[in-house]
Design an enzyme around this catalytic site. Sequence first.
Site, PDB file in Angstrom:
ATOM      1  N   GLY A 242       0.828  -1.218   0.000  1.00 56.16           N
ATOM      2  CA  GLY A 242       0.000   0.000   0.000  1.00 56.16           C
ATOM      3  C   GLY A 242       0.850   1.250   0.000  1.00 56.16           C
ATOM      4  O   GLY A 242       0.519   2.261  -0.628  1.00 56.16           O
ATOM      5  N   GLY A 340      -0.800  35.155  -5.540  1.00 55.53           N
ATOM      6  CA  GLY A 340      -2.189  35.245  -5.062  1.00 55.53           C
ATOM      7  C   GLY A 340      -3.117  34.246  -5.753  1.00 55.53           C
ATOM      8  O   GLY A 340      -4.031  33.691  -5.134  1.00 55.53           O
ATOM      9  N   GLU A 363      -1.504   5.375   5.868  1.00 57.75           N
ATOM     10  CA  GLU A 363      -0.714   4.146   5.643  1.00 57.75           C
ATOM     11  C   GLU A 363       0.654   4.237   6.333  1.00 57.75           C
ATOM     12  O   GLU A 363       1.672   3.774   5.831  1.00 57.75           O
ATOM     13  CB  GLU A 363      -0.637   3.807   4.156  1.00 57.75           C
ATOM     14  CG  GLU A 363      -2.058   3.601   3.630  1.00 57.75           C
ATOM     15  CD  GLU A 363      -2.188   2.824   2.357  1.00 57.75           C
ATOM     16  OE1 GLU A 363      -1.244   2.117   1.979  1.00 57.75           O
ATOM     17  OE2 GLU A 363      -3.274   2.915   1.749  1.00 57.75           O
ATOM     18  N   THR A 365       2.420   7.178   9.282  1.00 56.30           N
ATOM     19  CA  THR A 365       2.967   8.535   9.231  1.00 56.30           C
ATOM     20  C   THR A 365       4.435   8.486   8.778  1.00 56.30           C
ATOM     21  O   THR A 365       5.047   7.408   8.744  1.00 56.30           O
ATOM     22  CB  THR A 365       2.942   9.171  10.642  1.00 56.30           C
ATOM     23  OG1 THR A 365       3.715   8.325  11.507  1.00 56.30           O
ATOM     24  CG2 THR A 365       1.528   9.300  11.180  1.00 56.30           C
TER      25      THR A 365
HETATM   26  N1  CAA Z   1       5.968  -6.182   7.211  1.00 56.48           N
HETATM   27  C1  CAA Z   1       5.712  -7.444   7.615  1.00 56.48           C
HETATM   28  N2  CAA Z   1       5.636  -7.787   8.920  1.00 56.48           N
HETATM   29  C2  CAA Z   1       5.841  -6.805   9.821  1.00 56.48           C
HETATM   30  C3  CAA Z   1       6.112  -5.477   9.462  1.00 56.48           C
HETATM   31  C4  CAA Z   1       6.173  -5.180   8.080  1.00 56.48           C
HETATM   32  N3  CAA Z   1       6.417  -3.953   7.649  1.00 56.48           N
HETATM   33  N4  CAA Z   1       6.242  -4.746  10.583  1.00 56.48           N
HETATM   34  C5  CAA Z   1       6.059  -5.577  11.614  1.00 56.48           C
HETATM   35  N5  CAA Z   1       5.825  -6.824  11.161  1.00 56.48           N
HETATM   36  C6  CAA Z   1       5.591  -8.040  11.962  1.00 56.48           C
HETATM   37  C7  CAA Z   1       6.841  -8.423  12.756  1.00 56.48           C
HETATM   38  O1  CAA Z   1       7.665  -9.296  12.031  1.00 56.48           O
HETATM   39  C8  CAA Z   1       6.247  -9.088  13.974  1.00 56.48           C
HETATM   40  O2  CAA Z   1       5.891 -10.412  13.688  1.00 56.48           O
HETATM   41  P1  CAA Z   1       6.330 -11.644  14.659  1.00 56.48           P
HETATM   42  O3  CAA Z   1       6.000 -11.218  16.055  1.00 56.48           O
HETATM   43  O4  CAA Z   1       5.544 -12.779  14.165  1.00 56.48           O
HETATM   44  O5  CAA Z   1       7.799 -11.785  14.444  1.00 56.48           O
HETATM   45  C9  CAA Z   1       4.945  -8.334  14.186  1.00 56.48           C
HETATM   46  O6  CAA Z   1       4.600  -7.746  12.942  1.00 56.48           O
HETATM   47  C10 CAA Z   1       5.039  -7.273  15.249  1.00 56.48           C
HETATM   48  O7  CAA Z   1       6.155  -6.463  14.947  1.00 56.48           O
HETATM   49  P2  CAA Z   1       6.674  -5.319  15.911  1.00 56.48           P
HETATM   50  O8  CAA Z   1       6.859  -5.885  17.284  1.00 56.48           O
HETATM   51  O9  CAA Z   1       7.819  -4.643  15.245  1.00 56.48           O
HETATM   52  O10 CAA Z   1       5.383  -4.390  15.952  1.00 56.48           O
HETATM   53  P3  CAA Z   1       5.183  -2.964  16.604  1.00 56.48           P
HETATM   54  O11 CAA Z   1       4.057  -3.025  17.532  1.00 56.48           O
HETATM   55  O12 CAA Z   1       6.489  -2.434  17.090  1.00 56.48           O
HETATM   56  O13 CAA Z   1       4.652  -2.113  15.332  1.00 56.48           O
HETATM   57  C11 CAA Z   1       4.778  -0.838  13.321  1.00 56.48           C
HETATM   58  C12 CAA Z   1       5.311  -2.036  14.129  1.00 56.48           C
HETATM   59  C13 CAA Z   1       5.708  -0.763  12.117  1.00 56.48           C
HETATM   60  C14 CAA Z   1       4.865   0.472  14.085  1.00 56.48           C
HETATM   61  C15 CAA Z   1       3.332  -1.130  12.905  1.00 56.48           C
HETATM   62  O14 CAA Z   1       2.460  -1.121  13.990  1.00 56.48           O
HETATM   63  C16 CAA Z   1       2.822  -0.170  11.848  1.00 56.48           C
HETATM   64  O15 CAA Z   1       3.143  -0.315  10.660  1.00 56.48           O
HETATM   65  N6  CAA Z   1       1.990   0.830  12.248  1.00 56.48           N
HETATM   66  C17 CAA Z   1       1.375   1.757  11.316  1.00 56.48           C
HETATM   67  C18 CAA Z   1       0.063   1.227  10.859  1.00 56.48           C
HETATM   68  C19 CAA Z   1      -0.447   1.947   9.665  1.00 56.48           C
HETATM   69  O16 CAA Z   1       0.238   2.095   8.668  1.00 56.48           O
HETATM   70  N7  CAA Z   1      -1.715   2.359   9.731  1.00 56.48           N
HETATM   71  C20 CAA Z   1      -2.349   2.983   8.622  1.00 56.48           C
HETATM   72  C21 CAA Z   1      -3.784   2.594   8.579  1.00 56.48           C
HETATM   73  S1  CAA Z   1      -4.358   1.994   7.039  1.00 56.48           S
HETATM   74  C22 CAA Z   1      -4.691   3.326   6.053  1.00 56.48           C
HETATM   75  O17 CAA Z   1      -4.262   4.428   6.285  1.00 56.48           O
HETATM   76  C23 CAA Z   1      -5.492   2.976   4.866  1.00 56.48           C
HETATM   77  C24 CAA Z   1      -6.279   4.082   4.256  1.00 56.48           C
HETATM   78  O18 CAA Z   1      -7.458   4.188   4.501  1.00 56.48           O
HETATM   79  C25 CAA Z   1      -5.653   4.959   3.249  1.00 56.48           C
END
Ligand code: CAA
Length: 379
Positions: A242, A340, A363, A365
Amino acid sequence: MDFNLSEEHLAVQAAARDFAQNELLSEVIERDNAQKFDPALIRKMGEQGFLGMMVSPEYGGSGMDTLSYVIAMEEISKVDASASVMMSVNNSLVCWGLEKYGSEEQKQKYLTRLAAGEIIGAFCLSEPEAGSDATSQHTTAADMGDHYLLNGTKNWITNGNSSSVCLVIAQTNPEKQHRGINALIVEKGLEGFVVGKKEDKMGIRASDTHTLMFTDVKVPKENRIAEDGFGFKFAMSTLNGGRIGIAAQALGIAAGAFELSLKYSKERKTFGRPISEHQAIQFKLSEMAVKIEAARLLVYKAARMKDEGKDYIQAAAMAKLYASDVAMWVTTEAVQVHGGYGYVKEYHVERLMRDAKITQIYEGTSEIQKLVIARELLK
Ligand code: CAA
């Protein structure tokens, strides 16, 4: 390294440009003002194949690569970022997620219609208290044997009202933390599923962004995507792709503002000559062009890596981080070049500046992209 686009890619670019110029441009300001997207335009985007670009023809898609998709996203976003966010969510989050991880039955039932643009989808991860911190899901999907009982609230959902199918991320086993989360396909119209408040947004105003509420919604077990507990991985994996789509949107917003600035600078005269002849403007145009080109290389690289089956997590986050900053910077400069006139709606750049801001937020910040990049660097 081959920096040339193939005949096929050039054809996609031309088709998307034609669609943007002929179908989207004329009423883009009215749609932004009315905060409303015309459903007939969604149907047309579907007919042109823009809503299921990467889905294989077997499931009714266009069977194109990610590079084609980002090229089309750039062209559509130059003109209408509300159209392109709807396109991006349907392609990268909903269709890609279903094709990659869905069962054959789920693909036949949902993907074929989504790819054709007969219906559109939404991706429901964010909650009032779980935006960046996506593991903290408060929405629950209690396992009731043959179905899940879904309860909770999802926020800032793109296509919240216009979607027919929602991919909802919810917690089933809190003791397993993120490994207890599931991804469910939830149809609109199920009892207890209510579309709530529409957000009154700064930008991408014609796209419909809503709160969705679930109270004891019965979701059949066969609507769970992949195995029990795969929901968080599903969300993360889907968001990786995404981010390439949103990076392409940011690139398009920047490129659209640049093209308008270039044109305007040749038409507008001050001190007896076109403003393009003033160095102050030339410096701005040059810097815009360099930043846009650098963003384009990052976006194309991430798309190519995905197409080649390489690990593209870091490349996608880098492309989104950089392209969204470029979009914000270029659009702000574009307003400045227009003076302007840039501050009024008729000249489009003020809308592009408002639209650019969201690319640094959704997706993940910009700060989240840095965490993702650091996570990959430190692996
Ligand atoms: N790809 C694949 N797997 C991933 C990953 C990635 N980028 N990031 C984390 N993981 C996996 C890890 O491998 C881990 O798996 P295991 O425990 O099985 O090994 C698991 O996820 C947890 O990882 P973390 O402990 O690192 O997780 P965290 O709590 O520290 O969070 C984060 C990681 C990157 C901050 C994540 O929470 C994140 O990406 N947050 C942002 C969410 C987001 O983008 N929200 C947007 C909403 S959707 C939207 O905006 C759509 C729309 O309408 C336009």
